[in-house]
Motif scaffolding. Structure first.
Motif: not given
Length: 686
Positions: A100-122
């Motif tokens: 798959g990929h890392t959280l770094r890849d997601t941040l590089n692709e999307k930049g800032a996340l919505t709080p819903r997505l950020a809390l769900a990933l964390l």
């Protein structure tokens, strides 16, 4: 044009078990490969430590202990440690492979996340940390690169114990970790615990909500100073409109004083889930207008995932935060949970008995803890000193720190500590490669390895590989080829076929063609010849041809019936056969007593060593001769023939078979079965 250099480990088998397929990533302490566990036929992530760490005995001992501890942890949100070991000068760690990929890849692709997505990933990250902390494991290098996200939605945190093993190695004076997420106490060389990981989680949440890291600088040491001396700002200062609960959560996790952070990841997990359930949809789905890929700050991880190193002695103690506040009031900056480090007090300056009414519950608890600590401090300083002198000392101290910071910036930016690109040396002679590195001013060490493609004496490459950049004081490993590795051909003569195959496998060689030949001396399946001969040297995977015995050559069984027992036995033994005489003898009217009347096997093929059983004759059977005188000729003939005699009628007479027998020879007694009885008949029976 640069020539692409193949990784010498790709295609190799580590420790006789892990077949390396490809390189996945490089880190600050190791390179990660995708490999196949040939014993269990499953993919694994194989982490190979860099040679300078693998050569450190103290680090390896600590690394082994940490790997064993991590292997005991089994949790759905923690990457499992499967195996750890050494193969010559290679130290490795086999881990669960998460495609798959890392959280770094997601941040590089999307930049800032919505709080819903950020809390769900964390959430799964904190849950995994909670399980690890409960088992006594501290990660010490929590960062987006270590959060793995599979295609099927699984989220796991990896690399438990590796940074801890590196940081306590007796042969290194540096703290290995990523400065963008490092806790202040680690920079100050204080003890680390679960709250150090929580600090890194808070920095990670800040970046997920804002698309930025809170501290940036020209060099890693500048960023490290900010962790020690500066408070993390609330995320809403960069992204206006974020919910206040999110600010409080980030600032709670990133308090510089570990005592002001959540005491455990389990406490943080409960608060995180509480916020997810209490915020409304508008707050959870809030999207920052400034969202974009987070910029990479100097000193943070590069594209290769390398962690920066920070000298332990470089970080000064944290400066006081509130040295200039009013002595007649107690200040608690509840919004950011900063610890008040100096609150001058007089007998009249008594802290309020109750917290301010506008604080949240968590802020109130922090206020109460701070008030309790203030109560333990003396109300009047015994040696108040000269206030003007203290001010001058502070000015001098700040000036010295500014000079040091400027010097560090120059040193790491344009001075001797500036990054130097690693040159391409693959395919050059060892002398040319050394000269090229020396011209760049790089400190390097040699590491000779076997290589199937690069000729002996030529450079295979460097660690780190181009286009990586290093500081002049960071060592580079120059890898020189020793040519293809040669293996001695083992002695295989006399071994069984399966034993010979196993010997060749252990010698890193393959079985070639297997032919078979008849042999009177070697049992079937035994190796009687090999090519090449024992002691010759071959490359890895070369084939060795074998000749196996097919046993003795078969031949037609000799026919010895009618021969005497002695003659038959001698003939069979001369042919290499074993002879057995049957206990029971049989009558035979044609074979004399003592001669062979039958044999088993009687026909077909046999091989030397087979047994032939012989049956001997007793000679003809003796039969009582009946008296047939006076009987009709036909009746007499029938009676004698039924007893096994031959009948001969002597003389000329009339009447045929109706004639009457007048005499017989012999006339009685016994006679051998098959012998002839002579009859004479009356020529005139009427």
């Amino acid at each position: 044009m640069q020539e692409h250099v193949a990784d010498p480990l790709v295609g190799a088998t580590v420790d006789g078990r892990y077949l390396v397929a490809s390189r996945l990533a490089r880190g600050g302490m190791s390179t990660v490969y995708l490999a196949t566990d040939t014993r269990l036929d499953r993919p694994v992530a194989l982490k190979i430590l860099y040679p300078h760490l693998a050569a450190d005995r103290f680090f390896l001992e600590r690394f082994e202990r940490e790997a064993k501890s991590a292997a005991k942890l089994s949790h759905p949100h923690v990457v499992g440690v499967l195996d750890q070991g050494y193969d010559a000068d290679v130290a490795y760690l086999a881990m669960e492979y998460i495609p798959g990929h890392t959280l770094r890849d997601t941040l590089n692709e999307k930049g800032a996340l919505t709080p819903r997505l950020a809390l769900a990933l964390l959430d799964p990250v904190v849950e995994g940390l909670a399980a690890a902390h409960q088992a006594g494991l501290v990660h010490r290098d929590v960062k987006p690169e270590n959060v793995l996200m599979s295609a099927d939605g699984r989220i796991k945190i990896s690399d438990f114990g590796l940074a801890r093993a590196a940081s306590v190695s007796s042969s290194t004076a540096t703290l290995i970790g990523t400065v963008a997420y490092i806790a202040p106490e680690l920079v100050s060389n204080a003890a680390a615990d679960a709250r150090s990981d929580i600090y890194s989680v808070g920095i990670m949440l800040f970046e997920m909500l804002t698309g930025r890291q809170p501290f940036t600088g020209e060099s890693p040491i500048q960023i490290a100073y900010q962790h020690v001396n500066s408070a993390v700002p609330p995320p809403s200062s960069l992204v206006p409109g974020l919910a206040a609960d999110l600010d409080e959560l980030v600032l709670w996790c990133t308090a510089r004083d570990p005592e002001q952070r959540p005491h455990s990841a389990q406490d943080l997990l409960g608060e995180l889930r509480h916020i997810r359930t209490t915020l409304d949809d508008r707050a959870l789905d809030f999207r920052a207008a400034m969202a974009g890929p987070a910029p990479r700050a100097a000193g943070t991880e590069g594209a290769g995932g390398q962690a920066a190193t920070v000298p332990l002695a470089a970080a000064p103690p944290a400066a006081p935060e509130n040295g200039g506040e009013d002595p007649n009031r107690t200040t608690v900056i509840a919004a950011s949970y900063q610890r008040t480090t100096a609150i001058p007090r007089t007998p009249a300056a008594v802290a309020p008995a109750a917290p301010p009414p506008d604080l949240t519950k968590r802020q109130a608890r922090a206020w109460e803890r701070d008030r309790a600590r203030q109560a333990q401090r003396p109300a009047v300083a015994l040696r108040p000193g000269n206030r003007r002198r203290r001010g001058i000392l502070w000015i001098v101290l700040l000036a010295v720190l500014a000079v040091l910071a400027a010097g560090a910036g120059w040193f790491f930016g344009m001075g001797p500590g500036a990054p130097i690109p690693v040159p391409e040396v693959a395919g050059r002679t060892a002398t040319d490669a050394k000269t090229l590195l020396e011209e760049r001013g790089l400190d390097f060490r040699l590491n000779e390895v076997f290589d199937e493609e690069v000729a002996r004496g030529l450079a295979v490459g460097t660690i780190p590989a181009p286009p990586a950049q290093v500081r002049w004081f960071q060592p580079v490993t120059l890898i020189i080829s020793k040519g293809p590795e040669l293996f001695d051909v083992p002695a295989l003569l006399g071994l069984a076929e399966e034993e010979a195959r196993a010997e060749l496998r252990d010698a890193n060689l393959d079985v070639g063609q297997i032919s078979r030949e008849y042999s009177d001396t070697a049992p079937a399946g035994q190796i009687i010849a090999q090519d090449p001969a024992a002691g010759e040297q071959l490359r890895r995977g070369s084939a060795v041809d074998l000749t196996a015995s097919a046993g003795p050559e078969p031949f037609d069984v000799p026919d010895v019936t009618g021969r005497s027992a002695e003659d038959a036995t001698a003939e069979l033994q001369e042919a290499g056969l074993q002879v057995r005489i049957a206990d029971e003898r049989v009558f035979d009217s044609e074979i004399e007593a003592g001669d062979v009347v039958a044999q088993s096997p009687a026909e077909g093929t046999v091989v030397p060593g087979d047994t032939v059983t012989l049956t001997l004759s007793q000679g003809p059977r003796l039969v009582e001769v009946p008296n047939v005188v006076g009987d009709r000729l036909r009746d007499a003939r029938r009676t004698l023939e039924e007893l096994g005699f031959d009948v001969d009628v002597d003389g000329f007479f009339f009447g045929g078979d109706d004639a009457v027998v007048r005499s017989q020879e012999p006339g009685g007694g016994t006679a051998p079965e098959g012998s002839t009885i002579t009859l004479r008949a009356d020529p005139f029976p009427f």
